[in-house]
Design a protein around this motif. Structure first.
Motif, PDB file in Angstrom:
ATOM      1  N   PRO A   1      21.585  84.966  41.653  1.00  0.00           N
ATOM      2  CA  PRO A   1      20.568  83.985  41.251  1.00  0.00           C
ATOM      3  C   PRO A   1      21.045  83.066  40.131  1.00  0.00           C
ATOM      4  O   PRO A   1      21.900  83.425  39.317  1.00  0.00           O
ATOM      5  N   GLY A   2      20.450  81.857  40.101  1.00  0.00           N
ATOM      6  CA  GLY A   2      20.758  80.905  39.044  1.00  0.00           C
ATOM      7  C   GLY A   2      21.990  80.065  39.345  1.00  0.00           C
ATOM      8  O   GLY A   2      22.612  79.523  38.421  1.00  0.00           O
ATOM      9  N   ASP A   3      22.340  79.932  40.626  1.00  0.00           N
ATOM     10  CA  ASP A   3      23.519  79.167  41.028  1.00  0.00           C
ATOM     11  C   ASP A   3      24.757  79.645  40.288  1.00  0.00           C
ATOM     12  O   ASP A   3      25.549  78.857  39.768  1.00  0.00           O
ATOM     13  N   ARG A   4      24.917  80.960  40.259  1.00  0.00           N
ATOM     14  CA  ARG A   4      26.086  81.554  39.633  1.00  0.00           C
ATOM     15  C   ARG A   4      26.772  82.476  40.635  1.00  0.00           C
ATOM     16  O   ARG A   4      26.180  82.862  41.658  1.00  0.00           O
ATOM     17  N   ARG A   5      27.998  82.831  40.320  1.00  0.00           N
ATOM     18  CA  ARG A   5      28.784  83.662  41.228  1.00  0.00           C
ATOM     19  C   ARG A   5      29.501  84.754  40.433  1.00  0.00           C
ATOM     20  O   ARG A   5      30.204  84.443  39.454  1.00  0.00           O
ATOM     21  N   MET A   6      29.300  85.981  40.847  1.00  0.00           N
ATOM     22  CA  MET A   6      30.124  87.061  40.332  1.00  0.00           C
ATOM     23  C   MET A   6      31.458  87.039  41.079  1.00  0.00           C
ATOM     24  O   MET A   6      31.491  86.903  42.302  1.00  0.00           O
TER      25      MET A   6
ATOM     26  N   LEU B   1      28.101  97.913  38.102  1.00  0.00           N
ATOM     27  CA  LEU B   1      26.665  98.034  38.340  1.00  0.00           C
ATOM     28  C   LEU B   1      25.853  97.477  37.184  1.00  0.00           C
ATOM     29  O   LEU B   1      24.825  96.813  37.393  1.00  0.00           O
ATOM     30  N   GLU B   2      26.290  97.722  35.971  1.00  0.00           N
ATOM     31  CA  GLU B   2      25.565  97.195  34.812  1.00  0.00           C
ATOM     32  C   GLU B   2      25.553  95.677  34.836  1.00  0.00           C
ATOM     33  O   GLU B   2      24.513  95.045  34.587  1.00  0.00           O
ATOM     34  N   ARG B   3      26.690  95.054  35.141  1.00  0.00           N
ATOM     35  CA  ARG B   3      26.761  93.590  35.146  1.00  0.00           C
ATOM     36  C   ARG B   3      26.043  93.005  36.361  1.00  0.00           C
ATOM     37  O   ARG B   3      25.442  91.932  36.276  1.00  0.00           O
ATOM     38  N   ALA B   4      26.118  93.699  37.482  1.00  0.00           N
ATOM     39  CA  ALA B   4      25.412  93.222  38.657  1.00  0.00           C
ATOM     40  C   ALA B   4      23.903  93.267  38.451  1.00  0.00           C
ATOM     41  O   ALA B   4      23.177  92.332  38.813  1.00  0.00           O
ATOM     42  N   CYS B   5      23.418  94.344  37.859  1.00  0.00           N
ATOM     43  CA  CYS B   5      21.991  94.450  37.585  1.00  0.00           C
ATOM     44  C   CYS B   5      21.534  93.341  36.644  1.00  0.00           C
ATOM     45  O   CYS B   5      20.460  92.749  36.827  1.00  0.00           O
ATOM     46  N   LEU B   6      22.350  93.052  35.650  1.00  0.00           N
ATOM     47  CA  LEU B   6      22.024  91.976  34.716  1.00  0.00           C
ATOM     48  C   LEU B   6      21.961  90.635  35.453  1.00  0.00           C
ATOM     49  O   LEU B   6      21.046  89.828  35.232  1.00  0.00           O
ATOM     50  N   ALA B   7      22.905  90.397  36.349  1.00  0.00           N
ATOM     51  CA  ALA B   7      22.932  89.128  37.084  1.00  0.00           C
ATOM     52  C   ALA B   7      21.731  88.978  38.008  1.00  0.00           C
ATOM     53  O   ALA B   7      21.219  87.867  38.196  1.00  0.00           O
TER      54      ALA B   7
ATOM     55  N   GLU C   1      20.731  97.297  46.669  1.00  0.00           N
ATOM     56  CA  GLU C   1      19.802  96.592  47.554  1.00  0.00           C
ATOM     57  C   GLU C   1      19.851  95.086  47.352  1.00  0.00           C
ATOM     58  O   GLU C   1      19.450  94.325  48.238  1.00  0.00           O
ATOM     59  N   GLU C   2      20.362  94.655  46.211  1.00  0.00           N
ATOM     60  CA  GLU C   2      20.371  93.231  45.890  1.00  0.00           C
ATOM     61  C   GLU C   2      21.616  92.509  46.401  1.00  0.00           C
ATOM     62  O   GLU C   2      21.619  91.279  46.477  1.00  0.00           O
ATOM     63  N   ILE C   3      22.688  93.210  46.714  1.00  0.00           N
ATOM     64  CA  ILE C   3      23.974  92.533  46.903  1.00  0.00           C
ATOM     65  C   ILE C   3      24.360  92.357  48.362  1.00  0.00           C
ATOM     66  O   ILE C   3      25.494  91.964  48.659  1.00  0.00           O
ATOM     67  N   GLY C   4      23.447  92.588  49.295  1.00  0.00           N
ATOM     68  CA  GLY C   4      23.682  92.280  50.691  1.00  0.00           C
ATOM     69  C   GLY C   4      24.767  93.125  51.332  1.00  0.00           C
ATOM     70  O   GLY C   4      24.961  94.297  50.987  1.00  0.00           O
ATOM     71  N   PRO C   5      25.526  92.521  52.278  1.00  0.00           N
ATOM     72  CA  PRO C   5      26.535  93.292  53.028  1.00  0.00           C
ATOM     73  C   PRO C   5      27.595  93.947  52.160  1.00  0.00           C
ATOM     74  O   PRO C   5      28.199  94.940  52.566  1.00  0.00           O
ATOM     75  N   LEU C   6      27.847  93.396  50.968  1.00  0.00           N
ATOM     76  CA  LEU C   6      28.862  93.986  50.092  1.00  0.00           C
ATOM     77  C   LEU C   6      28.481  95.403  49.662  1.00  0.00           C
ATOM     78  O   LEU C   6      29.331  96.170  49.215  1.00  0.00           O
ATOM     79  N   ALA C   7      27.202  95.748  49.826  1.00  0.00           N
ATOM     80  CA  ALA C   7      26.751  97.095  49.462  1.00  0.00           C
ATOM     81  C   ALA C   7      27.490  98.178  50.230  1.00  0.00           C
ATOM     82  O   ALA C   7      27.615  99.306  49.754  1.00  0.00           O
TER      83      ALA C   7
ATOM     84  N   GLY D   1      30.173  78.408  36.692  1.00  0.00           N
ATOM     85  CA  GLY D   1      29.156  79.408  37.000  1.00  0.00           C
ATOM     86  C   GLY D   1      29.720  80.773  37.310  1.00  0.00           C
ATOM     87  O   GLY D   1      29.009  81.652  37.812  1.00  0.00           O
ATOM     88  N   ALA D   2      30.981  80.985  36.972  1.00  0.00           N
ATOM     89  CA  ALA D   2      31.643  82.248  37.295  1.00  0.00           C
ATOM     90  C   ALA D   2      31.228  83.360  36.341  1.00  0.00           C
ATOM     91  O   ALA D   2      31.129  83.155  35.128  1.00  0.00           O
ATOM     92  N   LEU D   3      31.018  84.554  36.913  1.00  0.00           N
ATOM     93  CA  LEU D   3      30.743  85.768  36.147  1.00  0.00           C
ATOM     94  C   LEU D   3      31.764  86.826  36.584  1.00  0.00           C
ATOM     95  O   LEU D   3      31.513  87.587  37.524  1.00  0.00           O
ATOM     96  N   PRO D   4      32.928  86.876  35.967  1.00  0.00           N
ATOM     97  CA  PRO D   4      33.929  87.873  36.374  1.00  0.00           C
ATOM     98  C   PRO D   4      33.453  89.289  36.047  1.00  0.00           C
ATOM     99  O   PRO D   4      32.922  89.551  34.967  1.00  0.00           O
ATOM    100  N   VAL D   5      33.650  90.220  37.002  1.00  0.00           N
ATOM    101  CA  VAL D   5      33.231  91.605  36.813  1.00  0.00           C
ATOM    102  C   VAL D   5      34.298  92.532  37.401  1.00  0.00           C
ATOM    103  O   VAL D   5      34.903  92.220  38.429  1.00  0.00           O
ATOM    104  N   PRO D   6      34.540  93.681  36.776  1.00  0.00           N
ATOM    105  CA  PRO D   6      35.455  94.663  37.373  1.00  0.00           C
ATOM    106  C   PRO D   6      34.747  95.443  38.469  1.00  0.00           C
ATOM    107  O   PRO D   6      33.526  95.596  38.454  1.00  0.00           O
TER     108      PRO D   6
END
Length: 436
Positions: free
Chosen positions: A186-191, A251-257, A272-278, A368-373
């Motif tokens: 959400p928010g036109d951002r990308r992890m 998971l912590e960063r994904a939940c925040l996003a 449940e929020e991240i679609g097929p990547l789940a 709009g990048a949100l890098p996450v491990p």
């Protein structure tokens, strides 16, 4: 290049041409091998003044390694690696020729488009442009294009590490596949998921022996029954959730996003929020076991003396001992196991100058990048290079459209990579090499 193509244009052509070279790897040396692709890569590197080393571990199974001298010889070297082999593809299952390298709907189509001739092409395009322009990286960079990753790397990365470790002298960090791709939030951002860990591999062959005989008689030591029961126990078992540091950080960063509260007692709710990547991320919450093959007998009224099965097991970093203790308990006393293939789990700290360089390169090209491990549920050639003491990351940067099921492209039908994603990846890799 004589035609003056820059890296952003050349990467598309390189990806197409690599896809058109069939390097299918069935895992038993019956495929065409990687030799033709390795010669292609070596020629492209030679054209810009490098001295590539082409080595065959087995007839047709070829890898290419070259070193680019950096401007600061006091620094440790960096490895960029990709594999040249692909899993087989049946043309009748595809919308387009899997070895055609066609461009359609804004994508390059074909086997290897995401796994991983896209990254091979990006590395080649960036290296070629930088050397044509006389722009050397701050540190030595070793580039490696490898055989046999799709069958565990015995004839590629593992063989090179065992037989030619001098090619990687000074390399303390490595960048490879399955990382740096985007997931729209959400928010036109990308992890952008950067691989900092991957599960270990335990491909196992199970077997049981019993008394052979006539199918009409009573046989309490039936080998088929013993193997089938063990397979059923393994397949039905669900390991407990074990949050490794990398999985928890994701998971912590994904939940925040996504604006979802992180609950460590129920971490799967975030998926449940991240679609097929789940599918892929969910497999990193716990160890897993999946039966994949069964084999027994030769006639319906003959009880065979032996029955066997194969199981694909994956274990999390730090949980290998727990995994095998559980497997042996589930097998019971009548079934034995041996490895088809076994390799360790790896994990590195998501911190330091190299991580900063990856993050800065991404955010420079995508504000709009949100890098996450994250932790990869599968395995890569990083396992082999970790044996040489390298910190290994997955970083093949791609900005992807939100509707693309990227994880489904790996080994899937109609594999394809967006042309714009390839061009984005070239820009990011170029910036990364300036900072790495």
């Amino acid at each position: 290049m004589a035609d003056g193509l820059g890296a952003q244009d050349e990467v598309v052509r390189l990806c197409q041409e690599l896809i058109r070279i069939d390097t299918s790897n069935p895992g038993d040396h019956s495929g065409p091998g990687e030799r033709v692709a390795a010669e292609y890569v070596a020629e492209k590197l030679d054209e810009v003044g490098l001295e590539p080393v082409l080595l065959e571990s087995h007839p047709g199974r070829a890898s290419v390694v070259a070193r680019i001298e950096g401007t600061d010889p006091s620094r440790d070297a960096l490895l960029l690696h990709g594999h040249l082999d692909v899993v087989p593809a049946r043309a009748e299952d595809w919308t387009r020729d899997p070895f055609g390298g066609e461009i359609a709907d804004g994508c390059v189509w074909g086997r290897g488009a995401v796994d991983m001739k896209d990254m091979d092409a990006m590395i080649l395009a960036v290296v070629r442009e930088r050397l044509r322009q006389g722009r050397r990286p701050p540190r030595d960079v070793v580039v490696a294009f490898l055989a046999d990753e799709e069958a565990g790397g015995r004839w590629g990365a593992q063989w090179l590490v065992d037989e030619h470790p001098e090619l990687f002298e000074g390399c303390t960090e490595a960048i490879g596949e399955v990382g740096g791709f985007s997931l729209t939030v959400p928010g036109d951002r990308r992890m952008y998921l950067i691989e900092a860990a991957e599960k270990g591999i335990a491909w196992m062959h199970l077997s049981a022996r019993g008394t052979a005989g006539h199918g009409s008689m009573v046989h309490p030591d039936n080998a088929v029954t013993a193997v089938a029961a063990a397979v059923a126990r393994l397949g039905a078992h669900e390991f407990p959730i074990r949050l490794t540091k990398t999985v928890r950080a994701f998971l912590e960063r994904a939940c925040l996003a996504y604006g979802v509260e992180f609950d460590p007692d129920h971490p799967e709710r975030c998926l449940e929020e991240i679609g097929p990547l789940a599918r892929m991320i969910g497999a990193t919450l716990r160890n897993t076991l999946n039966p994949t093959r069964l084999d027994a007998g030769y006639k319906v009224n003959v009880i065979p003396q032996e029955a066997s099965a194969q199981v694909d097991g994956r274990f999390l970093p730090g949980h290998e001992e727990e995994f095998f203790a559980t497997v042996d308990e589930l097998l019971g006393p009548d079934v034995t196991r041996e490895f088809v293939y076994h390799d360790r789990a790896i994990e590195t700290e998501y911190e330091g100058a190299l991580v900063a360089a990856m993050e800065e390169a991404l955010t420079s090209e995508d504000p709009g990048a949100l890098p996450v491990p994250y932790c990869l549920s599968g395995g890569t050639d990083a396992k082999a290079f970790a044996r040489l003491g390298m910190r290994c990351f997955g970083f093949a940067p791609l900005r992807l459209p939100p509707e693309l099921d990227f994880s489904g492209m790996f080994h899937g039908v109609d594999e394809r990579v967006p042309v714009d994603g390839l061009r984005f990846g070239v820009r990011v890799l170029d910036r990364f090499l300036d900072r790495a």
